[in-house]
Each structure stands twice: as structure tokens, then as C-alpha cells.
Scaffold this motif. Sequence first.
Motif, PDB file in Angstrom:
ATOM      1  N   PRO A 114       0.815  -1.234   0.000  1.00  0.00           N
ATOM      2  CA  PRO A 114       0.000   0.000   0.000  1.00  0.00           C
ATOM      3  C   PRO A 114       0.839   1.270   0.000  1.00  0.00           C
ATOM      4  O   PRO A 114       0.505   2.231  -0.716  1.00  0.00           O
ATOM      5  CB  PRO A 114      -0.817  -0.131   1.296  1.00  0.00           C
ATOM      6  N   LEU A 115       1.932   1.291   0.761  1.00  0.00           N
ATOM      7  CA  LEU A 115       2.776   2.485   0.785  1.00  0.00           C
ATOM      8  C   LEU A 115       3.419   2.727  -0.575  1.00  0.00           C
ATOM      9  O   LEU A 115       3.511   3.880  -1.033  1.00  0.00           O
ATOM     10  CB  LEU A 115       3.859   2.338   1.861  1.00  0.00           C
ATOM     11  N   GLY A 116       3.876   1.665  -1.235  1.00  0.00           N
ATOM     12  CA  GLY A 116       4.480   1.819  -2.551  1.00  0.00           C
ATOM     13  C   GLY A 116       3.490   2.316  -3.586  1.00  0.00           C
ATOM     14  O   GLY A 116       3.822   3.176  -4.415  1.00  0.00           O
ATOM     15  N   VAL A 117       2.264   1.794  -3.548  1.00  0.00           N
ATOM     16  CA  VAL A 117       1.233   2.232  -4.492  1.00  0.00           C
ATOM     17  C   VAL A 117       0.861   3.686  -4.248  1.00  0.00           C
ATOM     18  O   VAL A 117       0.765   4.497  -5.191  1.00  0.00           O
ATOM     19  CB  VAL A 117       0.000   1.319  -4.391  1.00  0.00           C
ATOM     20  N   LEU A 118       0.654   4.057  -2.989  1.00  0.00           N
ATOM     21  CA  LEU A 118       0.306   5.444  -2.666  1.00  0.00           C
ATOM     22  C   LEU A 118       1.426   6.405  -3.053  1.00  0.00           C
ATOM     23  O   LEU A 118       1.169   7.495  -3.576  1.00  0.00           O
ATOM     24  CB  LEU A 118       0.006   5.566  -1.170  1.00  0.00           C
ATOM     25  N   ALA A 119       2.682   6.000  -2.792  1.00  0.00           N
ATOM     26  CA  ALA A 119       3.817   6.860  -3.134  1.00  0.00           C
ATOM     27  C   ALA A 119       3.916   7.078  -4.636  1.00  0.00           C
ATOM     28  O   ALA A 119       4.316   8.151  -5.097  1.00  0.00           O
ATOM     29  CB  ALA A 119       5.107   6.254  -2.590  1.00  0.00           C
ATOM     30  N   ALA A 120       3.549   6.066  -5.419  1.00  0.00           N
ATOM     31  CA  ALA A 120       3.618   6.196  -6.884  1.00  0.00           C
ATOM     32  C   ALA A 120       2.448   7.001  -7.427  1.00  0.00           C
ATOM     33  O   ALA A 120       2.617   7.841  -8.321  1.00  0.00           O
ATOM     34  CB  ALA A 120       3.645   4.811  -7.521  1.00  0.00           C
ATOM     35  N   ARG A 189      10.170   0.521  -2.071  1.00  0.00           N
ATOM     36  CA  ARG A 189      10.859   1.278  -3.116  1.00  0.00           C
ATOM     37  C   ARG A 189      10.719   0.592  -4.481  1.00  0.00           C
ATOM     38  O   ARG A 189      10.571   1.270  -5.505  1.00  0.00           O
ATOM     39  CB  ARG A 189      12.338   1.430  -2.755  1.00  0.00           C
ATOM     40  N   LEU A 190      10.764  -0.738  -4.502  1.00  0.00           N
ATOM     41  CA  LEU A 190      10.631  -1.460  -5.766  1.00  0.00           C
ATOM     42  C   LEU A 190       9.235  -1.293  -6.349  1.00  0.00           C
ATOM     43  O   LEU A 190       9.073  -1.070  -7.562  1.00  0.00           O
ATOM     44  CB  LEU A 190      10.945  -2.943  -5.546  1.00  0.00           C
ATOM     45  N   ILE A 191       8.208  -1.391  -5.508  1.00  0.00           N
ATOM     46  CA  ILE A 191       6.832  -1.225  -5.980  1.00  0.00           C
ATOM     47  C   ILE A 191       6.594   0.206  -6.436  1.00  0.00           C
ATOM     48  O   ILE A 191       5.944   0.456  -7.468  1.00  0.00           O
ATOM     49  CB  ILE A 191       5.845  -1.630  -4.868  1.00  0.00           C
ATOM     50  N   ARG A 192       7.122   1.165  -5.703  1.00  0.00           N
ATOM     51  CA  ARG A 192       6.967   2.573  -6.090  1.00  0.00           C
ATOM     52  C   ARG A 192       7.588   2.832  -7.461  1.00  0.00           C
ATOM     53  O   ARG A 192       6.958   3.451  -8.338  1.00  0.00           O
ATOM     54  CB  ARG A 192       7.611   3.477  -5.044  1.00  0.00           C
ATOM     55  N   LYS A 220      -5.833  -3.363 -11.215  1.00  0.00           N
ATOM     56  CA  LYS A 220      -5.993  -4.460 -12.162  1.00  0.00           C
ATOM     57  C   LYS A 220      -4.974  -4.401 -13.290  1.00  0.00           C
ATOM     58  O   LYS A 220      -4.479  -5.435 -13.750  1.00  0.00           O
ATOM     59  CB  LYS A 220      -7.409  -4.443 -12.739  1.00  0.00           C
ATOM     60  N   HIS A 221      -4.629  -3.214 -13.735  1.00  0.00           N
ATOM     61  CA  HIS A 221      -3.732  -3.082 -14.877  1.00  0.00           C
ATOM     62  C   HIS A 221      -2.307  -2.716 -14.456  1.00  0.00           C
ATOM     63  O   HIS A 221      -1.346  -3.322 -14.938  1.00  0.00           O
ATOM     64  CB  HIS A 221      -4.275  -2.031 -15.848  1.00  0.00           C
ATOM     65  N   ALA A 222      -2.161  -1.734 -13.598  1.00  0.00           N
ATOM     66  CA  ALA A 222      -0.812  -1.246 -13.254  1.00  0.00           C
ATOM     67  C   ALA A 222      -0.116  -2.155 -12.244  1.00  0.00           C
ATOM     68  O   ALA A 222       1.020  -2.589 -12.462  1.00  0.00           O
ATOM     69  CB  ALA A 222      -0.902   0.180 -12.721  1.00  0.00           C
ATOM     70  N   LEU A 223      -0.790  -2.456 -11.135  1.00  0.00           N
ATOM     71  CA  LEU A 223      -0.139  -3.211 -10.062  1.00  0.00           C
ATOM     72  C   LEU A 223       0.228  -4.623 -10.505  1.00  0.00           C
ATOM     73  O   LEU A 223       1.260  -5.158 -10.085  1.00  0.00           O
ATOM     74  CB  LEU A 223      -1.048  -3.250  -8.829  1.00  0.00           C
ATOM     75  N   ASN A 225       1.374  -5.649 -13.293  1.00  0.00           N
ATOM     76  CA  ASN A 225       2.640  -5.644 -14.021  1.00  0.00           C
ATOM     77  C   ASN A 225       3.791  -5.127 -13.161  1.00  0.00           C
ATOM     78  O   ASN A 225       4.928  -5.572 -13.315  1.00  0.00           O
ATOM     79  CB  ASN A 225       2.511  -4.788 -15.284  1.00  0.00           C
ATOM     80  N   ALA A 226       3.503  -4.222 -12.256  1.00  0.00           N
ATOM     81  CA  ALA A 226       4.566  -3.667 -11.413  1.00  0.00           C
ATOM     82  C   ALA A 226       5.021  -4.646 -10.344  1.00  0.00           C
ATOM     83  O   ALA A 226       6.129  -4.516  -9.806  1.00  0.00           O
ATOM     84  CB  ALA A 226       4.092  -2.374 -10.755  1.00  0.00           C
ATOM     85  N   VAL A 227       4.181  -5.635 -10.020  1.00  0.00           N
ATOM     86  CA  VAL A 227       4.496  -6.545  -8.922  1.00  0.00           C
ATOM     87  C   VAL A 227       5.370  -7.711  -9.368  1.00  0.00           C
ATOM     88  O   VAL A 227       5.852  -8.485  -8.512  1.00  0.00           O
ATOM     89  CB  VAL A 227       3.186  -7.067  -8.283  1.00  0.00           C
ATOM     90  N   VAL A 228       5.610  -7.875 -10.674  1.00  0.00           N
ATOM     91  CA  VAL A 228       6.412  -9.005 -11.159  1.00  0.00           C
ATOM     92  C   VAL A 228       7.816  -9.024 -10.550  1.00  0.00           C
ATOM     93  O   VAL A 228       8.282 -10.075 -10.093  1.00  0.00           O
ATOM     94  CB  VAL A 228       6.478  -8.990 -12.697  1.00  0.00           C
TER      95      VAL A 228
END
Length: 305
Positions: A114-120, A189-192, A220-223, A225-228
Motif C-alpha cells: 500500500p505504501l508503494g502504491v500510494l507513493a507512486a 521502493r521497488l513497488i513505487r 488491475k492493470h498497473a499493479l 505488471n509492477a508486482v512481477v
Amino acid sequence: MIAYIVKRLGLALLVALAVSALAFFLIRLSGDVATAIAGEGARQEDLDIIRQTYGLDRPLVVQYLSWLWQTLRGDFGTSIYFKTDVSSLVLAKLPVTLLLGLTSLLFALVISIPLGVLAAVYSNSWIDRLALGVAVVGQALPNFFFALCLVMLFSITLRWLPVSGSSTWLHFVMPTIALGYYVAPAFMRLIRAGMIEVLSADYIRTARAKGLPARTVIFKHALRNAVVPVVALTAVQLGFLLGGSVVIETIFALDGLGYLAYQSITYKDFPVMQVIVLLLSVIYVLLTLASDIANAWLDPRIRVA
């Protein structure tokens, strides 16, 4: 895909073999096994008899090959201090360390995603700076000091949680927080970074142009692919948590592999030390292998390369 797995498996076996040899020689160089068995005040004649009995008078290479052959056959030797079979001793302590590692990893993911998603999503805002501040503090704060702070607050001041032991789930709360918070910044940091890159992609702009809700676009679309890249980091961090639990288990007196490693170092119990180092190294290598295979399955470009 099969050729890729075979190649990675062969590399993993070579790494495990190299780690076992390195651990064996470093442990042997840290002290005299005969002195640890006989005691500091033993006579030279007694030391010579022990060395001859246990084969310690042979060259180190011969000792390592003999130990490796016995290990491959499932014979891990007998503990010098605990006077019991090493394999049964280590297997009895392993569940506690595995539970601590998994709960710490889960805690790290719960706070970092959640912190990484919010920061991005709110990049360069006060939310982004707050998330980065939490990550910097977690990375810079030594986990043993943070653990002691948790003990002072929740055990001594508030008296909410027990200080030591591993008999109930309450005993794992503070160790989980202390160990998980230390590895959470790397995930955050990686998720952000991944989310910032993905949110600027063309297909995200297309999804937004179609009028999809912001929640659908982000999760559904961004996370997805970013979580790989997190898959590979998860395996590495789990291996780090298992191997780095020595200090935390010692502080909270958890009856796991970390505390057993501390005891074996204290009492110069070389057979136990060797098996713990070998086991944690093999687990780390297997986790890395699993992450490579998972990434190859998720990303076809890796298989093609």
C-alpha cells in the motif's frame, strides 16, 4: 522452459556445493574441534586421541569430503554440547524459524505494497515523502535496536506482550514487527519505482481514456505488471529473514534455528553450526531458484533470452 529450469538447477547445485565447502573451512578455521570437545584444560595426549578418533588429524580437504559424503547419506553427526543427533535437533527448531520468517515477510508485504502504491500514485507529494521517510527509517534503524524499543514499549511499559518465549502467537508479534519492518523498505521502493514506470505506459493512458475507474486502472492493470519484480525479491528476502533471525531470536529467546545457532557458536558446537549454515544456504538457493522459475513463467522474455 525445461532447458531453462535444468540450467538454473545445475547452477543452484554448484552454488550450494560452494557454500557448503566455504562454511566448512571457515568454521574449522574459527577454532579447534578437539579443544571444544575435550575442554580448555585438556592434556595434549587427550587432544591427540580425540583428533585421531574423529579423524581431525587428516587434511581439511579429506575431512570435508568425508563430511560431505556423510551429509549426502543423511548422517549429520552428533552435537558436542547437546549430546544428541544433529538432524533431529535442527528439525525440531526449524518450524519456529520458518513461522517467524513467513509472518515477517507477510507483515513486510502488508505495509510495503500500500505504501508503494500510494507513493507512486501521489508522486512528489507529501504522501510520497512520508512513505519514503518510513522506508528510510526502516532501512537505517538496526533491527536489534528496534526490537529493544518494542520490548521497552509493549512489554515493560504497556505490559501487552510477553518478552520472551515461543509458546503462543503473542510471542511472535514483536519479533515479526522487528524483522519485517527491516525488509519492508526494499519492497516499498521497488513497488513505487515499478508503479511510476507502469503508470506512464501507453496502455494505462488508453485504459484511462476508455473511462475505466481509477481503482481498476491502478490495481488491475498497473499493479499486476509492477508486482512481477517483487516475486524475485520476495524469495531473496525470505532467505534473508531465515538467515538473519539469529539476533531477533536471541533477543526474544525464540526456540528456533537462530537461537540454536547462537548457542552453538557460544559453546563451539561445530557439527550443529555446520548443519545450520548448510540448511539455511540450501533454503536460500532453492528460494532463489524458485523465484527465477516464477519470473520466467511470468515474463516470456526471460525464457527467450
